[in-house]
Design an enzyme around this catalytic site. Structure first.
Site, mmCIF file in Angstrom:
data_model
loop_
_atom_site.group_PDB
_atom_site.id
_atom_site.type_symbol
_atom_site.label_atom_id
_atom_site.label_comp_id
_atom_site.label_asym_id
_atom_site.label_seq_id
_atom_site.Cartn_x
_atom_site.Cartn_y
_atom_site.Cartn_z
ATOM 1 N N ASP A 1 3.527 -10.600 33.864
ATOM 2 C CA ASP A 1 2.652 -9.974 32.863
ATOM 3 C C ASP A 1 3.372 -8.999 31.947
ATOM 4 O O ASP A 1 3.190 -9.034 30.736
ATOM 5 C CB ASP A 1 1.536 -9.194 33.570
ATOM 6 C CG ASP A 1 0.414 -10.077 34.039
ATOM 7 O OD1 ASP A 1 0.241 -11.164 33.472
ATOM 8 O OD2 ASP A 1 -0.285 -9.665 34.985
HETATM 9 O O1 CEZ Z 1 -0.744 -8.166 38.151
HETATM 10 C C1 CEZ Z 1 -0.173 -9.339 38.621
HETATM 11 C C2 CEZ Z 1 -0.985 -10.438 38.012
HETATM 12 O O2 CEZ Z 1 -2.307 -10.348 38.518
HETATM 13 O O3 CEZ Z 1 1.184 -9.434 38.226
HETATM 14 C C3 CEZ Z 1 1.821 -10.681 38.429
HETATM 15 C C4 CEZ Z 1 1.047 -11.768 37.737
HETATM 16 O O4 CEZ Z 1 1.638 -13.029 37.932
HETATM 17 C C5 CEZ Z 1 -0.375 -11.785 38.238
HETATM 18 O O5 CEZ Z 1 -1.091 -12.774 37.568
HETATM 19 C C6 CEZ Z 1 3.234 -10.566 37.911
HETATM 20 O O6 CEZ Z 1 3.280 -9.971 36.677
HETATM 21 O O7 CEZ Z 1 -0.044 -5.686 33.965
HETATM 22 C C7 CEZ Z 1 0.720 -5.199 34.840
HETATM 23 O O8 CEZ Z 1 1.757 -4.615 34.546
HETATM 24 C C8 CEZ Z 1 0.354 -5.289 36.307
HETATM 25 O O9 CEZ Z 1 1.435 -4.938 37.083
HETATM 26 C C9 CEZ Z 1 0.005 -6.621 36.679
HETATM 27 O O10 CEZ Z 1 0.990 -7.394 36.086
HETATM 28 C C10 CEZ Z 1 0.020 -6.998 38.141
HETATM 29 C C11 CEZ Z 1 -0.521 -6.052 39.149
HETATM 30 O O11 CEZ Z 1 0.216 -6.218 40.332
HETATM 31 C C12 CEZ Z 1 -1.958 -6.297 39.549
HETATM 32 O O12 CEZ Z 1 -2.512 -5.136 40.000
#
Ligand code: CEZ
Length: 794
Positions: free
Chosen positions: A471
């Site tokens: 993300d």
């Molecule tokens: O959310 C996860 C996502 O739900 O991060 C993963 C992604 O593949 C998942 O779909 C890797 O990026 O926006 C942020 O910076 C957050 O850190 C999210 O990317 C992350 C968190 O762990 C969810 O709480």
């Protein structure tokens, strides 16, 4: 320090050694995470996630975050107990008074959370469970005298509700209901929000079984000058019966208790958000009292049991048995059944959660695929975020364009088809988000593939837009040029998966084309993305490859290596190099880091991932979701030991040092443990305590399909185990397509050594109901039948 119970419960015997450790309960409408000290984070759906107990200051609305901080005025559920004869006071579970108990057990059960505490010659037993269909917490407290003498006690509930609203908040005690009702109005400024908020459960109620001797609804007066450790309210003879008139409300009730020697007192409480006092009356009628509590508890237990999944194992690893038999399916069920309590789950999360649900409740899984596919754009693109409610809107990360959602559709559907054999789904006609035209699921996938292939640069590499699986990798390609090595490989992997399914569907021409294109992508990746000893992570808008040996930070990323193995891009030499480099640079005692070294400063050509604190989340933590991809890839290579090395580190072990470092109970897999192992060894290994993670669907799939090797295929059950070599014998019970397999494994000699990453086919012999099978596939499986399967691995 921790102990396993036979029924799967896990108990912790200290409130201080792992202060943030806890567990969570959920139903279709709410979730509560309780830590062992009594602090709580709860939310419910109306339809968006909302809270009914807040912190003392205005809170931002956000999604559930890792490493959630607790502080003394944090929302929690507490009881103070005062001995009226000597004025000694303590609180349970532990906070706010924090007096060392004589005995302390925090017991995480699958359908309830309990504490057993001995203090001041009283035995206190606290239990929390949830109803199946309502938003409410059901509490039971038992006090038993252990002094052998008659006791005069005061029991005080202290359920703070915090700063509910800057527009309007108040609280009162309702004599008829035995309840404190904290009212408020959700603050808003836009007129349309007035109408949108109409049916909000703006009040929070604490209902008690018995009439309170007295009460206090003003937080400040309850605390007085003594603060939460020595609240004036508790040290006075009686609470002041104060009404909160815009002051911060709280739900403190006092109960005078006379206990004869060795006797027990029991009381029940209901804590819930409500729209009106009538709802409180209904909740009280339905759930108040010992019988009602017991009934609700049994119903909730049935709900949790309905998600127990399709495998039971009895391996030489007791911890793993506990986790796989009890807690892993539970966590996967939570993801698949309530979609992490969001109304707009990220598309890739939604699809992976549906994948996990294929092993638990295939109907729900099928429905999720249908829902997701029906929201595909006619162009073939999958949206960022699947809307699950007519009032839902795309929020947070779903407003940012990510490029990878289509690959998950294919990858996850494969697991669903393996498990269910529901190839009929491929003929089901479904519409699009932006068109009522209906085409078959198979054609939807073809469009998804065409879209993925259209989003590539001249070299044939996939554009990353403002992120892929990662993300926060938002600035590699925001100018429209940057590409993702990982996504290119994931596309090749997805194409290879779909090639097999296309063949299955007699789509020979398509299958041949897919093979060509996948090969072509792999070729491009090898030409442009192989850095000499590993694959880099991508090429920025400015044409700079990153995740390369010359980078001092973010030198190597796990995901491209995992997917190069899965996509078949890496040749034998490259594979060897990858195994070696991953081990050298990414392996830690707490699991596999997602990248290393962690970034310590912003790289504007990569994005906000580099701004996250080093070793947290995507910036080089042991990000379990990424780690499980690597384990899955190793299992596909036939490397059971290598995979086990990664998988077994995802859970805290019984080793005290390991537990203390991780700070978490082995009742869920967190999204990460702190990484940056070489940069910040002092905090490495600490759990995020966040139980929302795509890891669990993959973990379950790894165990079922790859480690035990009990994978569905069109003909039946394909048996292809990759047991770690220290598992010489093992039993498993596998529910599969309506039949039950009692499987016993014998591994005659250890399989290939841990470092060899063996791809050599192991010599596996199968005996079904006493007869040796000629091949590795069990066909003609009869629903309802019981099979005895013996698997001999030589
Ligand atoms: O959310 C996860 C996502 O739900 O991060 C993963 C992604 O593949 C998942 O779909 C890797 O990026 O926006 C942020 O910076 C957050 O850190 C999210 O990317 C992350 C968190 O762990 C969810 O709480």
């Amino acid at each position: 320090m921790i102990e396993y119970h036979l029924n799967g419960d896990v108990s912790l015997n200290s409130p201080t050694k792992m202060p943030d450790a806890g567990s969570f309960l959920w139903n279709k409408h709410m979730m509560i995470q309780m830590n062992c000290r009594g602090y709580a984070t709860a939310q419910f759906m109306q339809p968006e996630p909302a809270k009914y107990a807040h912190g003392p200051n205005i809170e931002a609305t956000t999604f559930i975050q890792p490493e959630h901080p607790y502080y003394s005025h944090h929302p929690g559920r507490f009881f103070y107990i005062k001995d009226e004869q000597n004025q000694h006071v303590f609180s349970v579970p532990y906070a706010p008074v924090k007096k060392t108990p004589d005995e302390f057990h925090f017991i995480a059960g699958k359908s309830k959370i309990r504490w057993i505490i001995a203090q001041q010659q009283l035995l206190v037993e606290l239990t929390l469970t949830l109803p199946c269909d309502d938003v409410a917490e059901l509490w039971q407290i038992n006090l038993t005298d252990m002094s052998g003498k008659a006791r005069k006690l005061s029991l005080y509930s202290y359920f703070p509700v915090g700063y509910k609203s800057w527009m309007n908040q108040s609280a009162y005690y309702d004599d008829n209901l035995n309840a404190i009702i904290c009212e408020s109005i959700t603050p808003y400024q836009k007129v349309e929000h007035y109408f949108a908020n109409q049916r909000h459960k703006d009040s929070t109620v604490l209902i008690s079984e018995f009439a309170a001797t007295s009460f206090e609804t003003r937080q400040a007066q309850f605390e007085g000058e003594g603060g939460l450790n020595f609240p004036d309210g508790v040290y006075q003879t009686q609470l002041q019966r104060g009404l909160a008139k815009y002051e911060t409300p709280t739900a403190a009730m006092q109960f005078a208790i006379e206990l004869s020697a060795n006797s027990q007192y029991q009381q029940h409480f209901i804590f819930a958000p409500i729209e009106s006092a009538e709802q409180a009356i209904q909740l009280k009628q339905q759930y108040m009292g010992a019988t009602q509590f017991k009934r609700a508890k049994a119903q909730y237990q049935d709900y949790i049991t309905s998600g127990q999944g399709c495998i039971r194992i009895n391996s030489p690893d007791a911890d793993i048995n506990q986790f796989v038999n009890h807690w892993l399916p539970r966590q996967a069920f939570y993801h698949g059944d309530v979609n992490r309590l969001s109304t707009d789950p990220q598309t890739r999360n939604y699809l992976q959660d549906a994948m996990g649900m294929a092993y638990i409740n295939p109907q729900t899984s099928q429905q999720a695929f249908i829902t997701a596919i029906s929201q595909q754009y006619h162009s073939g693109a999958m949206p960022d975020g699947i809307l699950l409610h007519e009032k839902a809107s795309l929020k947070y990360i779903n407003q940012i364009p990510h490029s990878d959602h289509c690959v998950w559709l294919i990858i996850c559907l494969q697991a669903y088809l393996n498990e269910t054999n529901d190839y009929a789904l491929l003929s089901l006609k479904l519409p699009f988000k932006d068109s009522t035209e209906q085409v078959s699921v198979f054609e939807h996938i073809t469009l998804a593939i065409e879209w993925l292939l259209s989003q590539r640069d001249k070299r044939g590499l996939s554009f990353i837009a403002q992120g892929d699986w990662c993300d926060p990798m938002n600035m590699v390609g925001y100018k429209g040029k940057g590409v993702s090595t990982w996504l290119s490989l994931a596309t090749a992997y997805a194409l290879n998966i779909w090639r097999v399914i296309a063949l299955q569907q007699q789509e020979h021409e398509l299958a041949a084309q897919l093979a060509l294109v996948a090969n072509d992508i792999n070729h491009c990746v090898n030409q442009h993305c192989w850095d000499g000893a590993w694959y880099h992570r991508g090429i920025t808008d400015d044409g700079v490859g990153f995740g390369v040996s010359t980078d001092t930070e973010g030198r190597i990323f796990a995901n491209p290596q995992s997917f190069a193995l899965l996509a078949g891009a890496a040749d034998a030499q490259q594979k060897c190099s990858i195994y070696h480099q991953v081990k050298q640079q990414l392996a830690t005692p707490f699991g596999l880091m997602m990248l290393a070294p962690s970034y310590t400063k912003m790289r504007e050509d990569i994005g906000r991932v580099t701004q996250k604190y080093p070793g947290t989340a995507e910036n080089g933590s042991v990000y379990n979701h990424a780690a499980i991809f690597y384990a899955f890839a190793l299992l596909e290579q036939g490397d059971g030991d290598g995979a086990w090395e990664v998988i077994s580190k995802m859970l805290p072990t019984m080793d005290e040092d390991d537990l203390l470092t991780r700070g978490q109970l082995p009742v869920f897999i967190p999204n990460y443990y702190r990484g940056a192992y070489y940069q910040q060894p002092d905090v490495a290994g600490k759990s995020s305590q966040l139980f929302n993670t795509g890891t669990v669907a993959w973990y379950y799939r790894c165990i079922i399909e790859k480690v035990l090797g009990l994978q569905g295929c069109p003909q039946g059950l394909l048996v292809k185990p990759n047991l770690p070599s220290h598992w010489q014998t093992l039993n498993a019970t596998r529910e599969f397509r309506g039949a039950t397999f009692e499987v016993s494994y014998q591994q005659l000699k250890g399989q290939a050594t841990a470092d060899s990453h063996s791809t050599a086919a192991k010599n596996v012999t199968l005996w079904l109901n006493g007869e040796q099978l000629p091949k590795r596939i069990i066909d003609n499986i009869q629903p309802g039948a019981h099979y005895q399967l013996t698997v001999i691995i030589a």
